[in-house]
Write a protein that holds these residues in place. Structure first.
Motif, PDB file in Angstrom:
ATOM      1  N   LYS A   1      16.109  31.452   3.490  1.00  0.00           N
ATOM      2  CA  LYS A   1      15.943  32.760   4.131  1.00  0.00           C
ATOM      3  C   LYS A   1      15.341  32.539   5.516  1.00  0.00           C
ATOM      4  O   LYS A   1      14.346  31.838   5.663  1.00  0.00           O
ATOM      5  N   TYR A   2      15.980  33.138   6.508  1.00  0.00           N
ATOM      6  CA  TYR A   2      15.535  33.052   7.898  1.00  0.00           C
ATOM      7  C   TYR A   2      15.226  34.470   8.363  1.00  0.00           C
ATOM      8  O   TYR A   2      16.028  35.366   8.162  1.00  0.00           O
ATOM      9  N   LYS A   3      14.052  34.645   9.003  1.00  0.00           N
ATOM     10  CA  LYS A   3      13.669  35.998   9.417  1.00  0.00           C
ATOM     11  C   LYS A   3      12.940  35.970  10.751  1.00  0.00           C
ATOM     12  O   LYS A   3      12.013  35.193  10.955  1.00  0.00           O
ATOM     13  N   SER A   4      13.376  36.849  11.657  1.00  0.00           N
ATOM     14  CA  SER A   4      12.653  37.113  12.897  1.00  0.00           C
ATOM     15  C   SER A   4      12.527  38.638  12.986  1.00  0.00           C
ATOM     16  O   SER A   4      13.025  39.355  12.129  1.00  0.00           O
ATOM     17  N   SER A   5      11.896  39.131  14.030  1.00  0.00           N
ATOM     18  CA  SER A   5      11.746  40.590  14.149  1.00  0.00           C
ATOM     19  C   SER A   5      13.088  41.266  14.421  1.00  0.00           C
ATOM     20  O   SER A   5      13.249  42.456  14.169  1.00  0.00           O
ATOM     21  N   LYS A   6      14.067  40.526  14.912  1.00  0.00           N
ATOM     22  CA  LYS A   6      15.349  41.120  15.278  1.00  0.00           C
ATOM     23  C   LYS A   6      16.435  40.972  14.215  1.00  0.00           C
ATOM     24  O   LYS A   6      17.339  41.789  14.134  1.00  0.00           O
ATOM     25  N   GLN A   7      16.377  39.922  13.425  1.00  0.00           N
ATOM     26  CA  GLN A   7      17.422  39.715  12.425  1.00  0.00           C
ATOM     27  C   GLN A   7      16.918  38.833  11.291  1.00  0.00           C
ATOM     28  O   GLN A   7      15.900  38.181  11.422  1.00  0.00           O
ATOM     29  N   HIS A   8      17.677  38.835  10.209  1.00  0.00           N
ATOM     30  CA  HIS A   8      17.369  37.938   9.106  1.00  0.00           C
ATOM     31  C   HIS A   8      18.671  37.531   8.416  1.00  0.00           C
ATOM     32  O   HIS A   8      19.687  38.214   8.524  1.00  0.00           O
ATOM     33  N   ALA A   9      18.589  36.402   7.742  1.00  0.00           N
ATOM     34  CA  ALA A   9      19.756  35.885   7.034  1.00  0.00           C
ATOM     35  C   ALA A   9      19.299  35.256   5.731  1.00  0.00           C
ATOM     36  O   ALA A   9      18.202  34.701   5.646  1.00  0.00           O
ATOM     37  N   THR A  10      20.134  35.349   4.718  1.00  0.00           N
ATOM     38  CA  THR A  10      19.905  34.682   3.445  1.00  0.00           C
ATOM     39  C   THR A  10      21.146  33.877   3.116  1.00  0.00           C
ATOM     40  O   THR A  10      22.252  34.420   3.108  1.00  0.00           O
ATOM     41  N   LEU A  11      20.963  32.591   2.871  1.00  0.00           N
ATOM     42  CA  LEU A  11      22.057  31.709   2.506  1.00  0.00           C
ATOM     43  C   LEU A  11      21.805  31.167   1.106  1.00  0.00           C
ATOM     44  O   LEU A  11      20.677  30.788   0.781  1.00  0.00           O
ATOM     45  N   ARG A  12      22.845  31.118   0.296  1.00  0.00           N
ATOM     46  CA  ARG A  12      22.751  30.568  -1.058  1.00  0.00           C
ATOM     47  C   ARG A  12      23.753  29.433  -1.203  1.00  0.00           C
ATOM     48  O   ARG A  12      24.849  29.504  -0.671  1.00  0.00           O
TER      49      ARG A  12
END
Length: 160
Positions: free
Chosen positions: A133-144
């Motif tokens: 899981k990658y998160k910043s104030s502008k966007q986030h992503a979850t990879l499985r």
């Protein structure tokens, strides 16, 4: 030097949290400064902290599309049994996952928080990232990760 190594040289590790990794049930947030000194008794976890940092920066220099954390770069992390928390009681179930959180700052920009959930590969017992899981104030992503028909681990997910 490749693009990834140039980008990683501008990164500052701001904090890290380890859960169910070697001697640690949960470190809680470990904050970092430009210079850090680790002092503690033998077998207290100093090397584990340094190894988790090294794992992140070695992985940033490798091809991140293959795997977010490149366990093959560090033999000490290759076997899941070697890194999962060892100090569990008979009443407590043995952990089946380890979690590693990093907070990175890029120069004067905002920070990026990353969480890796790692498990043992059922066939080989090697460590792999099951979810990132990658998160910043502008966007986030979850990879499985999933195994493809050829037995290779592939990541898929979405960016929000």
């Amino acid at each position: 030097m490749g693009e990834n190594s140039v980008a990683s040289s501008q990164l500052m590790l701001q904090s890290m949290r380890l859960r169910d990794l070697r001697a640690f049930a949960d470190t809680g947030p470990v904050e970092f400064a430009p210079l850090n000194i680790f002092i503690g008794a033998n077998n207290a976890g100093k090397t584990t902290l340094l190894s988790a940092i090294e794992l992140l920066f070695r992985s940033l220099r490798s091809n991140p599309s293959d795997t977010p954390l490149n366990f093959s770069e560090m033999p000490a992390f290759a076997s899941f049994d070697a890194v999962v928390r060892r100090h569990w009681s008979r009443k407590e179930r043995r952990p089946t996952q380890i979690k590693i959180n990093y907070s990175l700052g890029v120069a004067e920009a905002e920070s990026v928080d990353i969480e890796f959930i790692c498990e043992a590969d059922p066939g080989s017992g090697t460590s792999h990232v099951a979810e990132a899981k990658y998160k910043s104030s502008k966007q986030h992503a979850t990879l499985r990760s999933k195994l493809d028909s050829a037995g290779a681990r592939r990541f898929s997910g979405k960016l929000n």
